[in-house]
Motif scaffolding. Structure first.
Motif, PDB file in Angstrom:
ATOM      1  N   ASP A 836     -82.127  56.621 -26.616  1.00 19.47           N
ATOM      2  CA  ASP A 836     -83.008  56.972 -25.495  1.00 19.47           C
ATOM      3  C   ASP A 836     -82.213  57.601 -24.346  1.00 19.47           C
ATOM      4  OD1 ASP A 836     -85.170  56.041 -26.861  1.00 19.47           O
ATOM      5  OD2 ASP A 836     -85.364  54.159 -25.768  1.00 19.47           O
ATOM      6  N   ILE A 837     -81.076  56.990 -24.033  1.00 16.41           N
ATOM      7  CA  ILE A 837     -80.257  57.524 -22.930  1.00 16.41           C
ATOM      8  C   ILE A 837     -79.735  58.915 -23.287  1.00 16.41           C
ATOM      9  CG2 ILE A 837     -78.123  57.188 -21.616  1.00 16.41           C
ATOM     10  CD1 ILE A 837     -78.657  54.163 -21.750  1.00 16.41           C
ATOM     11  N   LYS A 838     -79.310  59.107 -24.529  1.00  5.71           N
ATOM     12  CA  LYS A 838     -78.846  60.436 -24.955  1.00  5.71           C
ATOM     13  C   LYS A 838     -79.962  61.463 -24.795  1.00  5.71           C
ATOM     14  CE  LYS A 838     -75.267  59.108 -28.313  1.00  5.71           C
ATOM     15  NZ  LYS A 838     -74.907  59.046 -29.750  1.00  5.71           N
ATOM     16  N   GLU A 839     -81.181  61.061 -25.126  1.00  2.16           N
ATOM     17  CA  GLU A 839     -82.315  61.971 -25.028  1.00  2.16           C
ATOM     18  C   GLU A 839     -82.637  62.298 -23.564  1.00  2.16           C
ATOM     19  OE1 GLU A 839     -85.548  64.284 -26.555  1.00  2.16           O
ATOM     20  OE2 GLU A 839     -83.591  63.619 -27.294  1.00  2.16           O
ATOM     21  N   ILE A 840     -82.559  61.279 -22.688  1.00  2.00           N
ATOM     22  CA  ILE A 840     -82.797  61.511 -21.254  1.00  2.00           C
ATOM     23  C   ILE A 840     -81.776  62.518 -20.711  1.00  2.00           C
ATOM     24  CG2 ILE A 840     -82.712  60.449 -18.960  1.00  2.00           C
ATOM     25  CD1 ILE A 840     -83.750  57.841 -20.328  1.00  2.00           C
ATOM     26  N   ILE A 841     -80.518  62.315 -21.055  1.00  2.00           N
ATOM     27  CA  ILE A 841     -79.444  63.222 -20.598  1.00  2.00           C
ATOM     28  C   ILE A 841     -79.701  64.642 -21.091  1.00  2.00           C
ATOM     29  CG2 ILE A 841     -76.987  63.764 -20.868  1.00  2.00           C
ATOM     30  CD1 ILE A 841     -76.504  60.690 -20.889  1.00  2.00           C
ATOM     31  N   ARG A 842     -80.136  64.771 -22.347  1.00  2.00           N
ATOM     32  CA  ARG A 842     -80.377  66.101 -22.924  1.00  2.00           C
ATOM     33  C   ARG A 842     -81.555  66.791 -22.245  1.00  2.00           C
ATOM     34  NH1 ARG A 842     -83.540  68.730 -26.279  1.00  2.00           N
ATOM     35  NH2 ARG A 842     -84.885  66.922 -26.627  1.00  2.00           N
ATOM     36  N   VAL A 843     -82.660  66.071 -22.126  1.00  2.00           N
ATOM     37  CA  VAL A 843     -83.869  66.678 -21.562  1.00  2.00           C
ATOM     38  C   VAL A 843     -83.705  66.987 -20.074  1.00  2.00           C
ATOM     39  CG1 VAL A 843     -86.318  66.270 -21.047  1.00  2.00           C
ATOM     40  CG2 VAL A 843     -85.378  65.614 -23.283  1.00  2.00           C
ATOM     41  N   ALA A 844     -83.100  66.008 -19.327  1.00  2.00           N
ATOM     42  CA  ALA A 844     -82.945  66.194 -17.877  1.00  2.00           C
ATOM     43  C   ALA A 844     -81.684  66.978 -17.512  1.00  2.00           C
ATOM     44  CB  ALA A 844     -82.925  64.822 -17.197  1.00  2.00           C
ATOM     45  N   LYS A 845     -80.918  67.383 -18.542  1.00  2.00           N
ATOM     46  CA  LYS A 845     -79.697  68.165 -18.339  1.00  2.00           C
ATOM     47  C   LYS A 845     -78.736  67.464 -17.371  1.00  2.00           C
ATOM     48  CE  LYS A 845     -82.035  72.481 -19.429  1.00  2.00           C
ATOM     49  NZ  LYS A 845     -82.467  73.818 -18.982  1.00  2.00           N
ATOM     50  N   LEU A 846     -78.445  66.202 -17.693  1.00  2.00           N
ATOM     51  CA  LEU A 846     -77.582  65.362 -16.845  1.00  2.00           C
ATOM     52  C   LEU A 846     -76.201  65.175 -17.480  1.00  2.00           C
ATOM     53  CD1 LEU A 846     -80.258  62.648 -15.944  1.00  2.00           C
ATOM     54  CD2 LEU A 846     -79.427  64.485 -14.455  1.00  2.00           C
ATOM     55  N   GLU A 847     -75.649  66.248 -18.050  1.00  2.00           N
ATOM     56  CA  GLU A 847     -74.377  66.155 -18.767  1.00  2.00           C
ATOM     57  C   GLU A 847     -73.235  65.656 -17.882  1.00  2.00           C
ATOM     58  OE1 GLU A 847     -76.451  68.641 -18.922  1.00  2.00           O
ATOM     59  OE2 GLU A 847     -77.035  68.780 -21.033  1.00  2.00           O
ATOM     60  N   ASP A 848     -73.365  65.823 -16.576  1.00  2.00           N
ATOM     61  CA  ASP A 848     -72.288  65.404 -15.665  1.00  2.00           C
ATOM     62  C   ASP A 848     -72.516  64.005 -15.091  1.00  2.00           C
ATOM     63  OD1 ASP A 848     -71.007  67.839 -16.013  1.00  2.00           O
ATOM     64  OD2 ASP A 848     -72.184  68.788 -14.417  1.00  2.00           O
ATOM     65  N   ALA A 849     -73.486  63.283 -15.624  1.00  2.00           N
ATOM     66  CA  ALA A 849     -73.807  61.944 -15.095  1.00  2.00           C
ATOM     67  C   ALA A 849     -72.604  61.016 -15.228  1.00  2.00           C
ATOM     68  CB  ALA A 849     -75.005  61.374 -15.833  1.00  2.00           C
ATOM     69  N   LYS A 927     -68.676  53.328 -24.242  1.00  2.00           N
ATOM     70  CA  LYS A 927     -67.833  54.199 -25.061  1.00  2.00           C
ATOM     71  C   LYS A 927     -68.683  55.271 -25.759  1.00  2.00           C
ATOM     72  CE  LYS A 927     -64.333  54.028 -28.689  1.00  2.00           C
ATOM     73  NZ  LYS A 927     -63.606  53.162 -29.638  1.00  2.00           N
ATOM     74  N   GLU A 928     -69.848  54.861 -26.272  1.00  2.00           N
ATOM     75  CA  GLU A 928     -70.736  55.790 -26.975  1.00  2.00           C
ATOM     76  C   GLU A 928     -71.272  56.874 -26.047  1.00  2.00           C
ATOM     77  OE1 GLU A 928     -72.384  55.848 -30.387  1.00  2.00           O
ATOM     78  OE2 GLU A 928     -70.344  55.093 -30.666  1.00  2.00           O
ATOM     79  N   LEU A 929     -71.593  56.482 -24.788  1.00  2.00           N
ATOM     80  CA  LEU A 929     -72.250  57.403 -23.872  1.00  2.00           C
ATOM     81  C   LEU A 929     -71.308  58.079 -22.883  1.00  2.00           C
ATOM     82  CD1 LEU A 929     -75.388  55.202 -23.087  1.00  2.00           C
ATOM     83  CD2 LEU A 929     -75.297  57.186 -24.617  1.00  2.00           C
ATOM     84  N   GLY A 930     -70.110  57.501 -22.686  1.00  2.00           N
ATOM     85  CA  GLY A 930     -69.205  58.042 -21.690  1.00  2.00           C
ATOM     86  C   GLY A 930     -69.726  57.819 -20.282  1.00  2.00           C
TER      87      GLY A 930
END
Length: 958
Positions: A836-849, A927-930
């Motif tokens: 879910d978190i990976k999907e939120i980052i992808r959709v909201a374009k939060l790669e620098d979170a 570790k998985e999400l950084g």
């Protein structure tokens, strides 16, 4: 790279040396007897066969590991005309046959030319088939091997006994019957005698003799129809003007008449109790425009031209009923528009224009002329709209047959389904109708390469499967049997219903001579019905060198049908020269192994072999020996296309093994399809699986080095053990139900995926607990995979230090201490959150979170969720929830939550400690999400906390 071939050879040799698949009577173990239809040896086995034979081997291996005393024997089928037909075609250098055997089956040329003798074909392919079965790792008891026909006198004696007993019971009769016939070779054709057209039914046409008067001579035009009741609605006749017809004298049933039929029909009718003398040959155009009389109504109707009439179908004479036949309606309308054709034959167009349709059948939902309405509904423009017309024909014929009411005297008010036979019988009694048998499809080709015809055979021997008492017993047996898949039971019932007499002997081909009429040879589907009983005694016959002449019918009677008697054994010993103790041994073996637990075969054998198998067992054996189960499997295709020897689109089983390894082939085929669904062999997928199996080998080899000492386990370790339990349970249940695809999913892919996750979750750990889990997994996994990939698993079992053969090791059972549904829920919770978190980052374009805040559901939401799961009704839930004063304070919020959960049907929710699960997996999640993970902070970032639901935490990312 794993050397699969070397491993296979090593363990095949050891199995053979130790004879571990040759069971003896052991009353301390439950017995399990499984057989599969023995292969017909006219060529190499292909990968479609591989599935048929691997399934029972997997089941046999599974049951053996479960502690059963398992018998899985094998023999070879060489009866019938196909092999003789092949020899003939090779003798005459038939190009197609040469292509198949030289290029597809890869028979060396110096051997190929010896195939002019059918015995050499048999010897070559028996040897090749046995080698293939051994190379495939099948756990066969080869001590019981035999083959059919008089080339094996011992089995020949058994078949002789079987047929004597069937005849004694009145189940073999002599008489006349319609059969498929090779007109060149002169022999009846069973299913196995056909190169093409095995499933093509024989239709019974009614020939209605329309009358043509010429120069004072009465000539009959027999119109062939499957709907004799529609003779009352005939408006015209159809002939093909370009086809060749004959005028012939026809002698039958003591009569002599003159008929006009197609040239092809005259040939076919000559095989059906009719003496045909052709007087004249002419084109159909000669008769166009003439008038014939309807023998039922007395109406005069005109003969019209029709290119659609097929002279090679029935008589080539067709009556036209446009009110109820869409094709007839379309053809008439075309003629009305194309007057040039009519003028060509000197037909006044007004005659066609004035043809009046005759309504015969009342059909709910239609008016007077159903064929016209249905054609218009489908948008038929002309007789060239063949697909639409065929659809209209199917719809109307089916509807009229099942729901139509006839409205013409003397049958008015009677359902069409009953009128059909009444009209046919009345016409036959009056001598104005006869019968012609015809294939539903022209393409019925014998193994000799000749087109078959339907012939009425006299003095033919038949097995009378239509005997009502026999059928009743067969149905009784069927209803108490297990059928896998259960959906096939209906097909068995239908076959049992319609099956009647079946020709059981031929005058050509390999086989056992009919004992009371040795000019005849018992055909291939008749000598392969109860040989499972012969397997039980064949070990002793082979071991002690018993000869065919010693196996007298009285001996088989005693072994299979009578009570045990020491005196009888001595008496039979004196008569046969077989030691009494050997006779006793054979009887004990039969009584120990029978009844047969499972019979396995492909679905195409339901209408013949598998049905005959049930009938013959109930005819001969006592009820306690009736078979207990049938398992049916589907077919195989190759790279998306149907396998065809003639087109070279075949992959031989042995070639697949040579290219990929036996274990790869076995596992791939078992993973593709369930029960009787078909599978498709794809080379790329096989290569992929080979790599996965090599990885399996490497992993187990690595884990074999670990100690298996118990240690203090973390939750993720407990999760892995729980998942092992799930795999054991899932694979076991699937194999009990012959669901090999599901079993492979559990035994291989599920564990492989779970192991990948476990290794990710425990990355960096090298402690005693992890080594214990992996070593434990290896011990279980190898045993779960042993039925599918026995060679690799034997090698790995040896590396693991297992006792003896893994093939004889104990099948794993779930460990009660490992079950932990809560830990599984927690782990699924973690997996889902990460995705879910990976999907939120992808959709909201939060790669620098940098961090994620996670909020779990408060206690009151869990309470509501649990009540919803219990009550499942809004009013009932609200009534229960509102008993709590704290809940009443949250009125609207509670109601909204209840409504949401019921709408989502969240009834299976089970409580976990979400915060505990998150804290234990925090390092892994980071570790998985950084990201930095913050669990349930006091600050409600972005107002997200209130969105948290049970098992669905709220997340804020910054």
């Amino acid at each position: 790279m794993v050397d699969f071939r070397a491993i296979e050879e090593k363990w095949q040799k050891k199995w053979n040396e130790e004879k571990i698949f040759e069971p003896k009577i052991d009353r301390n173990k439950p017995k399990f007897y499984i057989t599969v239809a023995f292969p017909y040896l006219s060529g190499h086995l292909h990968v479609g066969h591989a599935r048929t034979y691997t399934i029972p081997d997997v089941i046999a291996r599974f049951k053996r590991m479960q502690g059963y005393n398992v018998l899985f024997p094998m023999a070879w089928h060489i009866t019938g005309s196909p092999i003789v037909g092949i020899a003939e075609r090779i003798k005459h250098r038939d190009p197609q046959t040469i292509f198949v055997y030289r290029d597809v089956y890869k028979v060396p040329e110096e051997i190929l030319w010896t195939f002019e003798d059918p015995i050499n074909i048999v010897k070559y392919f028996m040897k090749a088939a046995k080698e293939t079965f051994i190379r495939a790792g099948f756990s066969v008891d080869w001590s019981r091997e035999f083959h059919t026909t008089s080339l094996h006198p011992q089995f020949n004696a058994f078949i002789t006994w079987q047929f004597l007993r069937l005849k004694e019971k009145g189940l073999i009769v002599k008489g006349a019957h319609r059969v498929r016939w090779d007109p060149v070779v002169g022999t009846p054709l069973g299913d196995h005698d056909l190169m093409d057209g095995e499933d093509v039914p024989i239709l019974e046409y009614i020939l209605i003799k329309f009358i043509l008067e010429e120069n004072g001579e009465i000539i009959y035009l027999p119109a062939a129809t499957l709907r004799p009741e529609t003779v009352y609605g005939v408006t015209n006749m159809w002939l093909n003007p370009n086809a060749t017809y004959v005028k012939a004298k026809v002698k039958y049933k003591g009569k002599e008449e003159t008929w006009i039929v197609s040239k092809e029909a005259a040939y076919k009718l000559s095989f059906q109790d009719k003496e045909i003398e052709v007087l004249e040959e002419f084109k159909g155009e000669k008769l166009i425009g003439k008038w014939v009389k309807n023998p039922v109504t007395g109406d005069e109707v005109i003969i019209l031209p029709a290119d659609f009439v097929d002279p090679d179908n029935a008589t080539g004479v067709v009556m036209s009923v446009p009110a109820h036949a869409p094709f007839d309606h379309a053809a008439l309308e075309d003629l009305k528009r194309n007057t040039e054709i009519l003028l060509k034959y000197d037909i006044d167009p007004r005659i066609v224009e004035n043809i009046t349709y005759i309504s015969l059948i009342e059909l709910e939902g239609y008016g007077e002329f159903p064929a016209v309405e249905e054609a218009e509904k489908l948008g038929v423009k002309s007789q060239e709209d063949k697909e639409k017309l065929e659809q209209a024909t199917k719809t109307i014929y089916k509807a009229e047959y099942h729901k139509g009411i006839f409205k013409i005297e003397p049958y008015k008010g009677i359902p069409v389904s009953k009128v059909k036979d009444l009209v046919a019988e009345d016409m036959k009694k009056k001598g104005i109708a006869d019968i012609m048998y015809e294939f539903a499809d022209k393409n019925v080709i014998s193994r000799f390469g000749n087109r078959a015809v339907v012939k009425i055979i006299h003095d033919q021997w038949f097995i009378d499967y239509g005997n009502p008492e026999w059928k009743a017993k067969a149905f009784e047996c069927l209803e108490q049997m297990k059928i896998i898949p259960e959906s096939r039971r209906a097909q068995f019932r239908a076959v049992f219903d319609w099956i009647e007499k079946k020709a059981c002997a031929r005058k050509i081909g390999l086989g056992t001579p009919l004992p009371w009429d040795p000019e005849w040879v018992i055909e291939s589907l008749s000598d392969s019905t109860i040989y499972m009983a012969y397997y039980t005694i064949s070990r002793a016959i082979n071991k002690y060198g018993i000869k065919g002449e010693q196996l007298i019918p009285e001996l088989f009677d005693y072994i299979f049908l009578e009570e045990r008697s020491g005196e009888k054994e001595k008496e039979l010993s004196n008569k046969t020269g077989i030691p009494a103790e050997v006779i006793k041994e054979m009887k004990e073996e039969f009584e120990y192994w029978y009844p047969l637990d499972w019979r396995c075969s492909a679905k195409d054998l339901i209408p013949n072999h598998l049905t005959f198998f049930v009938f013959n067992h109930v005819a001969i054996f006592d009820k306690k020996y009736w078979p207990k189960g049938i398992a049916v499997n589907g077919y195989g295709t190759l790279e998306g296309k149907k396998m065809s020897k003639s087109k070279g689109n075949v992959l031989n089983f042995i070639d697949a093994i040579n290219e990929n390894g036996a274990d790869v082939v076995r596992l791939y085929i078992m993973s593709l399809a369930e029960h009787d669904s078909d599978f498709d062999w794809r080379s790329k997928e096989v290569s992929k699986l080979k790599g996965q199996l090599e990885r399996f080998y490497e992993l187990i080899s690595e884990f074999a080095e670990y100690d298996a000492k118990p240690a203090e386990l973390k939750d993720i370790d407990k999760w892995m053990l729980h998942r092992i339990n799930k795999a054991i349970e899932g694979a076991t249940k699937a194999l009990e139900e012959f669901r090999t695809r599901t079993a492979v999913q559990w035994a291989f892919y599920s564990i492989l995926n779970d192991l990948r996750w476990y290794m990710r979750r425990t990355e960096g750990r090298d402690d005693e607990a992890k080594r214990y889990v992996l070593r434990t997994l290896a011990d279980v996994w190898v045993r779960l995979m042993a039925p599918f990939t026995p060679h690799i698993c034997e090698e790995l079992w040896e590396k693991l230090g297992g006792d003896g053969f893994v093939s004889l090791a104990k099948w794993p059972e779930p460990n009660p201490e490992w079950w932990n549904e809560t830990i599984e829920l927690e782990e699924n919770y973690i997996k889902s959150l990460i995705e879910d978190i990976k999907e939120i980052i992808r959709v909201a374009k939060l790669e620098d979170a940098k961090r994620a805040y996670i909020y779990t559901a408060p206690e009151w939401k869990w309470k509501v969720a649990e009540i919803v799961a219990e009550k499942r009704d809004f009013k009932a839930v609200m009534s229960e929830v509102m008993k709590d004063p704290e809940m009443r304070k949250k009125g609207k919020e509670v109601a909204s939550l209840v409504n949401k959960l019921i709408k989502e049907r969240a009834f299976e929710i089970k409580r976990i400690d979400e915060e505990k699960a998150l804290k234990e997996a925090k390092d892994f999640i980071e570790k998985e999400l950084g990201l930095e993970i913050i669990i349930n902070p006091e600050e409600d970032k972005g107002g997200k906390a209130k969105q948290a639901m049970p098992m669905k935490p709220a997340v804020f990312i910054e």
